[in-house]
Design an enzyme around this catalytic site. Structure first.
Site, mmCIF file in Angstrom:
data_model
loop_
_atom_site.group_PDB
_atom_site.id
_atom_site.type_symbol
_atom_site.label_atom_id
_atom_site.label_comp_id
_atom_site.label_asym_id
_atom_site.label_seq_id
_atom_site.Cartn_x
_atom_site.Cartn_y
_atom_site.Cartn_z
ATOM 1 N N CYS A 1 39.945 40.185 45.635
ATOM 2 C CA CYS A 1 40.969 41.741 45.423
ATOM 3 C C CYS A 1 41.323 41.389 43.878
ATOM 4 C CB CYS A 1 42.210 42.141 46.360
ATOM 5 S SG CYS A 1 43.209 40.490 46.648
ATOM 6 N N GLU B 1 47.017 46.844 51.903
ATOM 7 C CA GLU B 1 46.412 46.034 50.903
ATOM 8 C C GLU B 1 45.486 46.576 50.030
ATOM 9 O OE1 GLU B 1 47.837 43.613 49.444
ATOM 10 O OE2 GLU B 1 50.175 43.420 50.942
ATOM 11 N N LYS C 1 41.684 43.385 64.273
ATOM 12 C CA LYS C 1 40.042 43.908 64.161
ATOM 13 C C LYS C 1 39.902 43.537 63.034
ATOM 14 C CE LYS C 1 38.093 46.735 62.150
ATOM 15 N NZ LYS C 1 36.302 45.655 61.768
HETATM 16 P P1 NAD Z 1 36.244 47.325 54.153
HETATM 17 O O1 NAD Z 1 37.230 47.972 53.512
HETATM 18 O O2 NAD Z 1 34.770 48.249 53.615
HETATM 19 O O3 NAD Z 1 36.592 47.075 55.318
HETATM 20 C C1 NAD Z 1 38.388 46.078 55.603
HETATM 21 C C2 NAD Z 1 38.119 46.487 56.476
HETATM 22 O O4 NAD Z 1 38.053 47.995 57.322
HETATM 23 C C3 NAD Z 1 36.275 45.914 57.501
HETATM 24 O O5 NAD Z 1 37.301 44.642 58.884
HETATM 25 C C4 NAD Z 1 36.491 46.824 58.570
HETATM 26 O O6 NAD Z 1 35.138 46.294 59.494
HETATM 27 C C5 NAD Z 1 37.194 48.506 58.310
HETATM 28 N N1 NAD Z 1 36.914 49.479 58.517
HETATM 29 C C6 NAD Z 1 36.004 50.047 57.552
HETATM 30 N N2 NAD Z 1 35.718 51.193 57.303
HETATM 31 C C7 NAD Z 1 36.884 51.526 58.260
HETATM 32 C C8 NAD Z 1 37.278 52.851 59.554
HETATM 33 N N3 NAD Z 1 36.695 54.073 58.708
HETATM 34 N N4 NAD Z 1 37.932 52.786 60.000
HETATM 35 C C9 NAD Z 1 38.595 51.500 60.469
HETATM 36 N N5 NAD Z 1 38.136 50.293 60.046
HETATM 37 C C10 NAD Z 1 37.276 49.936 58.948
HETATM 38 O O7 NAD Z 1 36.474 46.710 52.959
HETATM 39 P P2 NAD Z 1 35.613 45.159 52.509
HETATM 40 O O8 NAD Z 1 34.762 45.504 51.717
HETATM 41 O O9 NAD Z 1 36.130 44.429 54.170
HETATM 42 O O10 NAD Z 1 36.616 44.175 51.953
HETATM 43 C C11 NAD Z 1 36.940 43.905 50.118
HETATM 44 C C12 NAD Z 1 38.091 45.300 49.740
HETATM 45 O O11 NAD Z 1 38.868 44.512 50.516
HETATM 46 C C13 NAD Z 1 37.550 44.831 48.494
HETATM 47 O O12 NAD Z 1 37.960 46.094 47.632
HETATM 48 C C14 NAD Z 1 39.313 44.385 47.843
HETATM 49 O O13 NAD Z 1 39.642 44.451 46.712
HETATM 50 C C15 NAD Z 1 39.344 44.406 49.380
HETATM 51 N N6 NAD Z 1 40.513 42.997 49.712
HETATM 52 C C16 NAD Z 1 42.054 44.219 48.948
HETATM 53 C C17 NAD Z 1 43.044 43.150 49.678
HETATM 54 C C18 NAD Z 1 44.574 42.780 49.404
HETATM 55 O O14 NAD Z 1 44.763 41.955 49.694
HETATM 56 N N7 NAD Z 1 44.977 44.145 48.248
HETATM 57 C C19 NAD Z 1 42.596 41.497 50.170
HETATM 58 C C20 NAD Z 1 41.489 40.928 50.754
HETATM 59 C C21 NAD Z 1 40.689 42.566 50.052
#
Ligand code: NAD
Length: 489
Positions: free
Chosen positions: A298, A264, A184
């Site tokens: 991140c 992550e 997804k």
């Molecule tokens: P997000 O949490 O908004 O979304 C991440 C994913 O989850 C997307 O595919 C989104 O569509 C999905 N999603 C959102 N709400 C959901 C729900 N209620 N149920 C199921 N899926 C849902 O994050 P983002 O804005 O896409 O990415 C940025 C964040 O990701 C930052 O906090 C960043 O630090 C983190 N990040 C972490 C890593 C790591 O390896 N630790 C790597 C990249 C990004």
């Protein structure tokens, strides 16, 4: 070398759902728009998966699970290796696609393609290496056999900021371990993941291997689409990369059927410059640690903790470097810094800067949006930031470098660890003893010593505290997709 999306690629890019080896429309023909953050223009309409579509995808992954698990590890590895070769051969095209949907400069996008493809190569190699054990039980009465099995159909949820790497970092180990997957991708950047899935689909088909090993469900309604899967007993694993807030929600949902879950999550990385640091090296490292993907990483340095004696020159030199950067659409030659992902991201960054200034910080450079279209923000250095400013406490996810002065090593470590997150940390020092102390005491899953970059397909990537559970990459990454089974013989 082309830096924009070629008409041939655009014409052949899959924009549907991949379920059971076939690309198709979403239920009711529903679609959503994917936009270029540099221009705000619509790039593609993509199929918008419904909960029913997501269930069909899980059904396909479930149906293919036994056959995929039975494919020889060597052949599973060969599928990944061939996908690696196919992606690297098309690196220019894939990079152009990343730039189009994510906004990052083309050179960075191309580096991401190679980094992302490397997870397929690494796990092609790991597919034949996961260990087992046979030994005599300590009491001598029997043998103990410990072996690994694939955990089963896995739901992989990825963010938008590294559209290829976040997908391959999960798909590579999952497939190597013998798991089938439903991916997804984030709604902002689904197309790169769909291109990777098409490469794998074609490779599986060419070899006569089961359809349904890789399924993809882009959707603009992620919670609606994924919630039913998390209560479906056919699902055996959740691997999520994204914000800590969403990670918590998903963990709570996954607890219903005690799903294996890898998380992550967000970071708040300190970048510590000790009194004895090489200032040139620290400024150079700060450029990378802060500005990769315009700060939307991140592992981005979020707080610059600099010894009092160096805080002023460090901030001034960083500001000079930031001022020399060229901001613009990532496909334009010579651009150093692309846009943020959308207007909401710009609003958030601007609010954090406003909050820091209201608490007494000074803007050395930046601190504003440039005129014109696209979600741009000028790279910003803030001096005199207090540890209570939002920019120091929360993940800014943008090109803002707050500089916070400290007076001794104990204070630096205390400030660095004063966060509930613990993904990455960076430290600059010329003393081996200090480096070892920092490596021992910084509360982060990844620590860069005199380096502004930690990511590597061969190394365990992940966080402690509320930055996550489990690791991706390296030998550890495949463990997330394996069950350990002990047989007493
Ligand atoms: P997000 O949490 O908004 O979304 C991440 C994913 O989850 C997307 O595919 C989104 O569509 C999905 N999603 C959102 N709400 C959901 C729900 N209620 N149920 C199921 N899926 C849902 O994050 P983002 O804005 O896409 O990415 C940025 C964040 O990701 C930052 O906090 C960043 O630090 C983190 N990040 C972490 C890593 C790591 O390896 N630790 C790597 C990249 C990004």
């Amino acid at each position: 070398m082309s830096t924009s999306l070629s008409p041939a690629l655009a014409a052949h890019l899959p924009t549907g759902l991949l379920v059971g080896g076939h690309w198709g429309a979403a239920t009711g023909g529903r679609t959503f728009e994917v936009c270029d953050p540099a221009t705000e223009e619509v790039l593609f309409d993509v199929a918008d998966a419904s909960p029913e579509d997501a269930r069909r995808a899980l059904g396909a992954a479930h149906d293919a699970a036994a056959a995929w698990r039975a494919v020889a590890p060597r052949e599973r590895g060969e599928v990944l290796r061939a996908a690696y070769e196919r992606i690297v051969a098309r690196a220019d095209d894939v990079a152009a696609l990343i730039t189009a949907e994510c906004g990052k400069p083309y050179s960075e996008a191309r580096a991401e393609v190679l980094y992302g493809a490397d997870f397929l190569r690494w796990y092609a190699e790991e597919a034949v290496r996961f260990p087992g054990l046979v030994r005599t039980a300590p009491a001598g009465a029997n043998r103990q056999l410990v072996h690994r099995r694939p955990v089963g159909p896995s739901l992989l949820i990825t963010p938008w900021n590294f559209p290829i790497a976040m997908a391959t970092r999960k798909i590579g180990p999952a497939l190597a371990a013998g798991c089938t997957v439903v991916v997804k991708p984030a709604a902002q950047t689904p197309l790169t993941t769909m291109l990777v899935a098409e490469v794998l689909r074609a490779e599986l088909e060419d070899r006569g291997l089961p359809a349904g090993v890789v399924n993809v469900v882009p959707t603009s309604r992620p919670a609606d689409a994924t919630s039913p899967l998390l209560t479906d007993p056919r699902l055996r694993k959740l691997s999520f990369t994204g914000s800590t807030a969403v990670g918590r929600t998903l963990l709570a949902q996954a607890s219903g059927q005690v799903l294996s879950a890898s998380m992550e999550l967000g970071g708040n990385a300190p970048f510590v410059v000790m009194a004895d640091a090489d200032l040139d090296a620290a400024v150079e490292g700060a450029m990378v640690a802060k500005l990769r993907n315009t700060g939307q990483s991140c592992v981005a340095a979020n707080r610059f903790l600099v010894h009092d004696s160096l805080a002023r020159p460090f901030a001034r030199r960083l500001a000079e470097r930031f001022e020399a950067l060229r901001l613009g659409p990532g496909a334009e030659p010579g651009v150093d810094l692309g846009p943020l992902i959308d207007a909401a991201a710009v609003d958030k960054v601007d609010a954090f800067v406003g909050d820091a200034v209201a608490r007494g910080a000074q803007v050395l450079t930046g601190g504003e949006r440039p005129d014109g279209p696209g979600s741009f923000y000028r790279p910003t250095v803030l001096a005199g930031v207090g540890p209570d400013a939002r920019v120091a406490r929360e993940e800014v996810f943008g090109p803002v470098a707050p500089v916070i002065a400290f007076t001794d090593d104990d204070e630096a470590i205390a400030l660095a660890n004063d966060t509930e997150l613990g993904l990455a940390a960076y430290a600059y020092t010329t003393s081996l003893a200090r480096a070892m102390r920092l490596a021992d005491e910084l509360e982060a899953g990844m620590i860069g010593i005199n380096r502004g970059m930690v990511s590597d397909a061969s190394a365990p990537f992940g966080g402690m505290k509320q930055s996550g559970l489990g690791r991706e990459g390296g030998e550890a990454g495949i463990e997330e997709y394996l069950e350990t089974v002990y047989v007493a013989l």
